[in-house]
Motif scaffolding. Sequence first.
Motif, PDB file in Angstrom:
ATOM      1  N   ILE A  10      46.621  44.426  32.199  1.00 17.42           N
ATOM      2  CA  ILE A  10      46.560  44.715  30.772  1.00 17.42           C
ATOM      3  C   ILE A  10      47.016  43.493  29.770  1.00 17.42           C
ATOM      4  CG2 ILE A  10      47.024  46.208  28.720  1.00 17.42           C
ATOM      5  CD1 ILE A  10      47.121  48.460  30.734  1.00 17.42           C
ATOM      6  N   GLU A  11      48.095  43.024  30.138  1.00 19.45           N
ATOM      7  CA  GLU A  11      48.659  41.769  29.467  1.00 19.45           C
ATOM      8  C   GLU A  11      47.688  40.567  29.601  1.00 19.45           C
ATOM      9  OE1 GLU A  11      50.774  41.723  27.035  1.00 19.45           O
ATOM     10  OE2 GLU A  11      50.868  43.945  27.353  1.00 19.45           O
ATOM     11  N   LEU A 162      32.707  44.986  36.173  1.00 17.35           N
ATOM     12  CA  LEU A 162      33.885  45.135  35.601  1.00 17.35           C
ATOM     13  C   LEU A 162      33.740  46.425  34.214  1.00 17.35           C
ATOM     14  CD1 LEU A 162      35.335  41.628  34.919  1.00 17.35           C
ATOM     15  CD2 LEU A 162      35.708  43.125  36.880  1.00 17.35           C
ATOM     16  N   TYR A 163      32.463  46.532  33.757  1.00 15.77           N
ATOM     17  CA  TYR A 163      32.431  47.498  32.833  1.00 15.77           C
ATOM     18  C   TYR A 163      31.171  48.024  33.004  1.00 15.77           C
ATOM     19  CZ  TYR A 163      29.725  44.421  29.623  1.00 15.77           C
ATOM     20  OH  TYR A 163      28.755  43.587  29.061  1.00 15.77           O
ATOM     21  N   GLY A 164      31.060  49.209  32.426  1.00 13.60           N
ATOM     22  CA  GLY A 164      29.589  49.918  32.548  1.00 13.60           C
ATOM     23  C   GLY A 164      29.542  51.169  33.313  1.00 13.60           C
ATOM     24  N   PHE A 188      35.269  50.948  39.772  1.00  9.81           N
ATOM     25  CA  PHE A 188      35.843  49.639  40.401  1.00  9.81           C
ATOM     26  C   PHE A 188      37.367  49.668  39.962  1.00  9.81           C
ATOM     27  CE2 PHE A 188      37.197  45.395  39.110  1.00  9.81           C
ATOM     28  CZ  PHE A 188      37.583  44.934  40.106  1.00  9.81           C
ATOM     29  N   TRP A 189      37.805  50.000  38.802  1.00  6.70           N
ATOM     30  CA  TRP A 189      39.409  49.926  38.408  1.00  6.70           C
ATOM     31  C   TRP A 189      40.105  50.994  39.115  1.00  6.70           C
ATOM     32  CZ3 TRP A 189      40.784  45.735  36.284  1.00  6.70           C
ATOM     33  CH2 TRP A 189      40.019  44.830  35.894  1.00  6.70           C
ATOM     34  N   LEU A 202      42.577  50.016  29.552  1.00  5.66           N
ATOM     35  CA  LEU A 202      42.357  48.456  29.627  1.00  5.66           C
ATOM     36  C   LEU A 202      41.546  48.072  28.369  1.00  5.66           C
ATOM     37  CD1 LEU A 202      42.572  45.720  30.471  1.00  5.66           C
ATOM     38  CD2 LEU A 202      40.757  46.024  32.007  1.00  5.66           C
ATOM     39  N   SER A 203      40.333  48.960  28.342  1.00  4.48           N
ATOM     40  CA  SER A 203      39.525  48.724  27.098  1.00  4.48           C
ATOM     41  C   SER A 203      40.158  48.917  25.793  1.00  4.48           C
ATOM     42  CB  SER A 203      38.340  49.564  27.226  1.00  4.48           C
ATOM     43  OG  SER A 203      38.601  51.118  27.206  1.00  4.48           O
ATOM     44  N   LYS A 204      41.008  49.930  25.730  1.00  2.00           N
ATOM     45  CA  LYS A 204      41.689  50.061  24.445  1.00  2.00           C
ATOM     46  C   LYS A 204      42.695  49.103  24.004  1.00  2.00           C
ATOM     47  CE  LYS A 204      44.673  53.372  22.035  1.00  2.00           C
ATOM     48  NZ  LYS A 204      45.409  54.833  22.184  1.00  2.00           N
TER      49      LYS A 204
END
Length: 238
Positions: A10-11, A162-164, A188-189, A202-204
């Motif tokens: 996250i960082e 990674l997203y979607g 995936f995550w 992560l998105s937030k």
Amino acid sequence: MKDSQKNSIIEAGKDFFRYTIIPNHLSGLKKLKLKDFVVNPFLIHYLAAFLCGDTTPESLAKALLYPRVLGTSINTSFGQNIQMFISSLEEVIGGASGIEGIDIEFIDAIDGRRKYCQCKASPQTINKDDIATILGHFKYLLNKSRLDKMNLQIDDLIVGVLYGERSRLSAHYKIIDSHYPVFCGSDFWLHLTGDDMFYYRLSKAFGEVVEEEGIDGSQIILNKVNELAKEIVEKGGI
């Protein structure tokens, strides 16, 4: 995956936005001039009226600027620099791979097996030519593993998007998925971290960077709207 590793991801993601995505986004916005827009004269006045209720220069400027600054420019920057984020993942999970065509290696939190993963940004990222390249890399590794007597299964070679949403995967991804697994977005995550909420955390976190940096995007956009409106007036309209 340990909580400390998840926090480090996250960082690392926040740093990716802080030092790469946001500076590129702001730089691109500040440089924008009226000449940089491809204007559809049959639509722009309609869009301005639809958005703002009138076709003043300010409304025309907003109709031009909003889609650019909130859509195409930031998506382009993210896609162009995604390898930097993938590299940060390598450092955090200790899974940098020296194998051609493989971005990261990690122990799958679901089945406990080592995964050899090529990372992609979104469900629409790859093109037709990428299919043969990805399949070729995976086939080579699979053949090599047999010669080296590695305990490697087909399901250990994956593409991580990674997203979607999986339902939005392009036809190109679906072809790959018929041979090797394609894990998309939250899936995936989950396989990487074992945390079914990590994708959303992560998105937030990416949005939190704006607050942490004290960026007033609304004022920056308003300043650019005024600049573009002035150009429109000087040009005599668009």
